[in-house]
Scaffold this motif. Sequence first.
Motif, PDB file in Angstrom:
ATOM      1  N   VAL A 155     -15.578  12.952  -0.113  1.00 39.15           N
ATOM      2  CA  VAL A 155     -16.642  12.789   0.871  1.00 39.15           C
ATOM      3  C   VAL A 155     -16.282  11.660   1.823  1.00 39.15           C
ATOM      4  CG1 VAL A 155     -19.089  12.294   1.210  1.00 39.15           C
ATOM      5  CG2 VAL A 155     -18.365  13.502  -0.832  1.00 39.15           C
ATOM      6  N   THR A 156     -16.424  11.927   3.131  1.00 36.91           N
ATOM      7  CA  THR A 156     -16.308  10.873   4.132  1.00 36.91           C
ATOM      8  C   THR A 156     -17.730  10.517   4.534  1.00 36.91           C
ATOM      9  OG1 THR A 156     -14.206  11.776   4.910  1.00 36.91           O
ATOM     10  CG2 THR A 156     -15.344  10.211   6.369  1.00 36.91           C
ATOM     11  N   MET A 157     -18.091   9.272   4.313  1.00 41.35           N
ATOM     12  CA  MET A 157     -19.446   8.783   4.576  1.00 41.35           C
ATOM     13  C   MET A 157     -19.635   8.512   6.068  1.00 41.35           C
ATOM     14  SD  MET A 157     -20.557   8.863   1.576  1.00 41.35           S
ATOM     15  CE  MET A 157     -19.874   9.001  -0.054  1.00 41.35           C
ATOM     16  N   PRO A 158     -20.891   8.357   6.501  1.00 38.85           N
ATOM     17  CA  PRO A 158     -21.150   8.059   7.917  1.00 38.85           C
ATOM     18  C   PRO A 158     -20.425   6.809   8.412  1.00 38.85           C
ATOM     19  CG  PRO A 158     -23.184   8.629   6.807  1.00 38.85           C
ATOM     20  CD  PRO A 158     -22.129   8.522   5.751  1.00 38.85           C
ATOM     21  N   SER A 159     -20.200   5.843   7.518  1.00 41.95           N
ATOM     22  CA  SER A 159     -19.518   4.599   7.884  1.00 41.95           C
ATOM     23  C   SER A 159     -18.008   4.787   8.029  1.00 41.95           C
ATOM     24  CB  SER A 159     -19.793   3.534   6.817  1.00 41.95           C
ATOM     25  OG  SER A 159     -19.224   3.939   5.580  1.00 41.95           O
ATOM     26  N   GLY A 160     -17.486   5.973   7.608  1.00 42.70           N
ATOM     27  CA  GLY A 160     -16.051   6.218   7.626  1.00 42.70           C
ATOM     28  C   GLY A 160     -15.402   5.996   6.276  1.00 42.70           C
ATOM     29  N   ASP A 161     -16.149   5.402   5.334  1.00 42.90           N
ATOM     30  CA  ASP A 161     -15.625   5.203   3.981  1.00 42.90           C
ATOM     31  C   ASP A 161     -15.401   6.558   3.321  1.00 42.90           C
ATOM     32  OD1 ASP A 161     -15.869   2.475   4.316  1.00 42.90           O
ATOM     33  OD2 ASP A 161     -17.765   2.331   3.225  1.00 42.90           O
ATOM     34  N   ARG A 162     -14.373   6.629   2.485  1.00 44.08           N
ATOM     35  CA  ARG A 162     -14.078   7.863   1.765  1.00 44.08           C
ATOM     36  C   ARG A 162     -14.236   7.630   0.278  1.00 44.08           C
ATOM     37  NH1 ARG A 162      -8.768   9.676   5.178  1.00 44.08           N
ATOM     38  NH2 ARG A 162      -9.888   9.902   7.138  1.00 44.08           N
ATOM     39  N   GLU A 163     -14.819   8.595  -0.394  1.00 44.28           N
ATOM     40  CA  GLU A 163     -15.038   8.510  -1.833  1.00 44.28           C
ATOM     41  C   GLU A 163     -14.595   9.805  -2.496  1.00 44.28           C
ATOM     42  OE1 GLU A 163     -16.111   5.900  -3.549  1.00 44.28           O
ATOM     43  OE2 GLU A 163     -16.647   4.676  -1.828  1.00 44.28           O
ATOM     44  N   THR A 164     -14.142   9.689  -3.722  1.00 44.15           N
ATOM     45  CA  THR A 164     -13.850  10.843  -4.555  1.00 44.15           C
ATOM     46  C   THR A 164     -14.971  10.935  -5.572  1.00 44.15           C
ATOM     47  OG1 THR A 164     -11.480  10.489  -4.316  1.00 44.15           O
ATOM     48  CG2 THR A 164     -12.188  11.881  -6.145  1.00 44.15           C
ATOM     49  N   LEU A 165     -15.636  12.078  -5.637  1.00 42.10           N
ATOM     50  CA  LEU A 165     -16.755  12.255  -6.554  1.00 42.10           C
ATOM     51  C   LEU A 165     -16.395  13.277  -7.627  1.00 42.10           C
ATOM     52  CD1 LEU A 165     -19.725  12.454  -4.015  1.00 42.10           C
ATOM     53  CD2 LEU A 165     -18.787  10.430  -5.148  1.00 42.10           C
ATOM     54  N   ALA A 166     -16.852  13.008  -8.832  1.00 46.38           N
ATOM     55  CA  ALA A 166     -16.631  13.929  -9.944  1.00 46.38           C
ATOM     56  C   ALA A 166     -17.711  14.994 -10.006  1.00 46.38           C
ATOM     57  CB  ALA A 166     -16.593  13.152 -11.255  1.00 46.38           C
ATOM     58  N   GLY A 167     -18.860  14.721  -9.380  1.00 45.98           N
ATOM     59  CA  GLY A 167     -19.945  15.687  -9.372  1.00 45.98           C
ATOM     60  C   GLY A 167     -21.160  15.247 -10.146  1.00 45.98           C
ATOM     61  N   SER A 168     -21.148  14.035 -10.694  1.00 44.38           N
ATOM     62  CA  SER A 168     -22.296  13.567 -11.469  1.00 44.38           C
ATOM     63  C   SER A 168     -22.899  12.274 -10.907  1.00 44.38           C
ATOM     64  CB  SER A 168     -21.881  13.339 -12.920  1.00 44.38           C
ATOM     65  OG  SER A 168     -20.837  12.374 -12.976  1.00 44.38           O
ATOM     66  N   GLU A 169     -22.400  11.816  -9.779  1.00 42.57           N
ATOM     67  CA  GLU A 169     -22.830  10.533  -9.224  1.00 42.57           C
ATOM     68  C   GLU A 169     -24.185  10.647  -8.502  1.00 42.57           C
ATOM     69  OE1 GLU A 169     -18.398  10.717  -9.378  1.00 42.57           O
ATOM     70  OE2 GLU A 169     -19.939  12.029  -8.626  1.00 42.57           O
TER      71      GLU A 169
END
Length: 87
Positions: free
Chosen positions: A61-75
């Motif tokens: 996921v790329t957040m509105p701020s430009g930060d990128r995260e990898t999610l497992a699906g339970s967060e």
Amino acid sequence: MKTIIFGLVLSVATIGSATAASITNKDAQSQVLIVTEAGDKIEMVVEAGATVNFCPTGCFVTMPSGDRETLAGSETLDIVNGAAVIK
């Protein structure tokens, strides 16, 4: 044999009830996330005050701020001032 069938049914039921990541937009305006799941990239709009479930099997996921995260699906995430806060 009954034990094997019961175990298979229980496994399928567990997979079917898996949770997805959820995000709540605490900002006063809509926010757009870029979600990449299974190689497909989509823009997901999260309205102000809304909570959206997504990404049941993991994604990027790329957040509105430009930060990128990898999610497992339970967060569980909140959007605050355009940035995501993972709980």
